[in-house]
Design a protein around this motif. Sequence first.
Motif: not given
Length: 256
Positions: A126-132
Amino acid sequence: MRYWRIPAATHASTCSLVSKALLYALIAAAGNILGALAVTRRAVRELRVIELLVAFGAGFMLSVAVVELLPTAFSRSGSIAPVLVLGGYLAVHLTQHTVTPHFHFGEETHPISSVAGTSALIGLLLHTFFDGVAIASAFLVRPGLGVMVFVAIFLHKLPEGVTISSIMMAGGRTGPRAVGAAALLGMATLVGVVLTDAVGFLVQHGLALSAGVTIYVAASNLVPEFQSKKGWKLPAAFFAGAAIFFLTKTLLEGVT
């Protein structure tokens, strides 16, 4: 309710910005793999450098979030911005420290169950998705902001790769599978960029959600990793990260 209006732009210019965001996200995603390789190859020197990057990245990320992301997010999302920022913060805590039974940034050195490794991977996705989402949203505002957000994200991608790969190996996975898990985190970042361009809600409000996520990663994930450690190097790296942010901001504003 007042919404921030995106300035009119041609389809070609918007596509150019998204393509640039995707390129930067790809470079950031490579950081996940580099961090994982440092673990699987037992590169002691590289792991020590990455430990310093945890502190440096925390200072840089926190500065980007407070000085750049929050004001822009409040401008874009209007009165619901505080709720979205809080929502982003709480969502990361839910996935990384409530649903996930075992998670901390940095190298995992104790044996854990394979289930803990899988849940940690799910929590990080989830957090890496929001990095994008953060990279894409920032580039759609202005390229200079996109570059600053990219730097902040890249700095924590290396320790993120260390985290997930060491957790997977501590849970009994092989080196290639550990690197594969890190690659999945990188792919989630690329998906975040693509979906931001396709989903109107993320174009409008993605930066507010990402601000909450970024604040959590910097203040609640990274800072505790070095607070209890002795010596002056890690605190110095933390304050250096904040100082370099202001230098980067000044330089980018001078050329844009």
